[in-house]
Every structure is written in C-alpha cells, then in structure tokens.
Design a protein around this motif. Structure first.
Motif, PDB file in Angstrom:
ATOM      1  N   ASP A  26      -1.710   1.856  -0.488  1.00 23.73           N
ATOM      2  CA  ASP A  26      -2.215   0.546  -0.090  1.00 23.73           C
ATOM      3  C   ASP A  26      -3.617   0.578   0.507  1.00 23.73           C
ATOM      4  O   ASP A  26      -4.318  -0.439   0.494  1.00 23.73           O
ATOM      5  CB  ASP A  26      -1.252  -0.112   0.899  1.00 23.73           C
ATOM      6  N   ARG A  27      -4.034   1.712   1.045  1.00 21.86           N
ATOM      7  CA  ARG A  27      -5.372   1.788   1.640  1.00 21.86           C
ATOM      8  C   ARG A  27      -6.448   2.141   0.625  1.00 21.86           C
ATOM      9  O   ARG A  27      -7.632   2.126   0.941  1.00 21.86           O
ATOM     10  CB  ARG A  27      -5.374   2.814   2.783  1.00 21.86           C
ATOM     11  N   LEU A  28      -6.009   2.478  -0.594  1.00 25.64           N
ATOM     12  CA  LEU A  28      -6.961   2.795  -1.654  1.00 25.64           C
ATOM     13  C   LEU A  28      -7.212   1.574  -2.520  1.00 25.64           C
ATOM     14  O   LEU A  28      -6.396   0.654  -2.591  1.00 25.64           O
ATOM     15  CB  LEU A  28      -6.426   3.940  -2.524  1.00 25.64           C
ATOM     16  N   THR A  29      -8.341   1.577  -3.202  1.00 24.14           N
ATOM     17  CA  THR A  29      -8.636   0.497  -4.136  1.00 24.14           C
ATOM     18  C   THR A  29      -7.819   0.664  -5.408  1.00 24.14           C
ATOM     19  O   THR A  29      -7.203   1.709  -5.646  1.00 24.14           O
ATOM     20  CB  THR A  29     -10.126   0.488  -4.504  1.00 24.14           C
ATOM     21  N   ASN A  71      -6.445   4.139  -6.963  1.00 24.44           N
ATOM     22  CA  ASN A  71      -5.034   4.330  -7.292  1.00 24.44           C
ATOM     23  C   ASN A  71      -4.872   4.831  -8.716  1.00 24.44           C
ATOM     24  O   ASN A  71      -4.058   5.735  -8.970  1.00 24.44           O
ATOM     25  CB  ASN A  71      -4.262   3.025  -7.106  1.00 24.44           C
ATOM     26  N   VAL A 109      -8.618  -3.343  -2.348  1.00 17.41           N
ATOM     27  CA  VAL A 109      -7.586  -2.429  -1.873  1.00 17.41           C
ATOM     28  C   VAL A 109      -6.231  -2.956  -2.333  1.00 17.41           C
ATOM     29  O   VAL A 109      -6.030  -4.164  -2.505  1.00 17.41           O
ATOM     30  CB  VAL A 109      -7.624  -2.266  -0.343  1.00 17.41           C
ATOM     31  N   ALA A 150      -3.331  -3.066  -0.858  1.00 19.15           N
ATOM     32  CA  ALA A 150      -2.583  -3.877   0.106  1.00 19.15           C
ATOM     33  C   ALA A 150      -2.924  -5.350  -0.069  1.00 19.15           C
ATOM     34  O   ALA A 150      -4.096  -5.726  -0.141  1.00 19.15           O
ATOM     35  CB  ALA A 150      -2.896  -3.429   1.533  1.00 19.15           C
TER      36      ALA A 150
END
Length: 261
Positions: free
Chosen positions: A96-99, A103, A153, A155
């Motif tokens: 979730d913290r990655l774009t 991902n 991101v 999320a």
C-alpha cells in the motif's frame, strides 16, 4: 486456438488430508496450453485448497502435479513463479505504500538476476536491470488500462483498480499459466464484464493459459473453454461449459435436487 497434444498442466490423483478431514480426494484433470479453464464448486468444495497445492502452499498427501512435463511438487514454493506459474488471491494484497508502478515492478523480481542482497545494497547490477523492469511494468500498466494510476500509491485505490494492479503484477513475471482466485469477487456487473474481456486479452495477447476459481457462474461459462467441477473435494464433472451446465451431478451439487428429465 491451437493446442498441443500434451497438457501444460496435469493434475493426477491429488489427495489432501488435514488430520481426519479429506479436503481433496483423488482429483485429476488437465489444462492445455492456450486454454481458459474454470474450476468451480459450492463453498467448501476444495477449489482454493487445490490452488494452494498448485502453488505449493500445501503439500498433497498423494498424487502428482506436472507443469510443462515436469513435477511441480519437486519445486520449492519460492521458485514457482520462476517455472512459469503466476497467481492472484481472493484477498488483494498490494504494497500500500508503494505506487502502482512500483507494485508491478515488484512482480518482475523473479525474472531478474539480482538477488536479495544485491537489491538491498543497490549494487550496480540492480541499476542496470531496473530500466528494463520499469519498461516491462509500464507496458503492463498500459495493457491493464491503469495509466491514470501509474504514480498513485496503492492505498486508497478503488477495489476494482487494486484487482487490476494485482493482475498486472502477476503478469510481470511472464507466467505461462496464471491462476486467478475468485477474480470477480466484489465486482459489480459492469466490472465483471470488463474482467471477462481482460481475461480473454491475457490469453489472446499475452499468450498466457488461465485457470480460474470463481463463483460467478455467468463469467465462468462465458469465458472458459473447459470447466472442472469439484464437490466435497472430489471432481464430479470436467468438460465444455455447455456439457457441465447440463450435468445432473453438477445441478444436484448446486441446487440440492436431482436434474429434471
């Protein structure tokens, strides 16, 4: 659609016991290269359990699974993507913290030569591979119509978008066989229709054979070349969608009543 005489995936006599509970009982079927195959059955029939055997999360008590003529059960679970089997899960699990781009790039790791230590230390070999990894990820983002979300991101993304990101990430490893675990779960009618088109494009454009577990019957029957039905851990039908739809055992399993004459 051309098919080779030998199956890409062959499941033979797979049995799995958890203590005194028989979760799978002598299940056998084949999936040919280039097919879209559906695996269906009532809740608790053993579908996801079988997927977990195919991806080596579970070790069968008996039986054999071969992929491209070689034993899957002899392959360590962490090497399953390397032999050409990819998978999505019922519960989407993105970073979730990655774009979105990051991902999808993560899904490419099994096709790179740099190991964990090299990546952690950002050694020169990692830097040399990263442009190609990024390019492949961007191609898949466009393929899945995710361009507008590339640098968002994960999320907070809408659920259907998250599912498409997961599918793009699975494709980043260039699988020959893609296992889709309930891809239509949580989607509305229009989104399921879009998913059907995406699954066909994965097969037709990316050249990936697909095996999907799904409860959405209209999706399975419309997109699949063949359908395998399990109930209480046993296979009860295996054939074309029109054959399976009329099978008395299948009707009985879903409706609890015998088929009418």
């Amino acid at each position: 659609m051309a098919e080779n005489s030998s199956p890409l995936l062959s499941v033979r006599g797979i049995t799995l016991r958890f203590g005194g509970v028989v979760a799978l009982d002598d299940v056998s079927f084949d999936v040919m290269a280039g097919q879209i195959a559906g695996l269906i059955g009532p809740n608790g029939a053993g579908k996801t359990t079988l997927f977990n055997c195919l991806s080596r999360l579970y070790q069968p008590s008996a039986g054999e699974i071969t992929f491209a003529g070689k034993s899957v059960l002899a392959v360590p679970r962490h090497k399953i993507p390397m032999i050409g089997i990819g998978r999505t899960f019922q519960n989407v699990a993105l970073f979730d913290r990655l774009t979105v781009l990051e991902n999808v790039m993560v899904g490419r790791h099994s096709r790179t030569s740099a190991g964990f230590v090299e990546s952690a230390l950002r050694l020169p070999s990692v830097g040399r591979e990263e442009p190609a990894v990024r390019e492949k990820a961007m191609d898949l983002i466009e393929f899945m119509n995710l361009g507008a979300f590339t640098h968002r991101v994960a999320a907070g993304l809408p659920f259907p978008i998250r599912k498409r990101v997961e599918l793009a990430r699975a494709l980043a490893a260039e699988p020959k066989l893609l296992l889709l675990d309930e891809p239509a779960a949580g989607l509305n009618h229009e989104e399921v229709h879009t998913l059907e088109s995406q699954i066909r494009r994965v097969r037709d454009v990316q050249g990936v054979t697909v095996l999907l577990v799904e409860h959405h019957m209209s999706l399975v029957m419309s997109v699949s070349d063949k359908v395998v039905v399990v109930n209480f851990g046993r296979k009860i039908a295996d054939g074309r969608p029109d054959e399976v739809r009329q099978n008395p055992d299948v009707i009985r399993a879903y409706l609890g009543t015998p088929a009418s004459a």
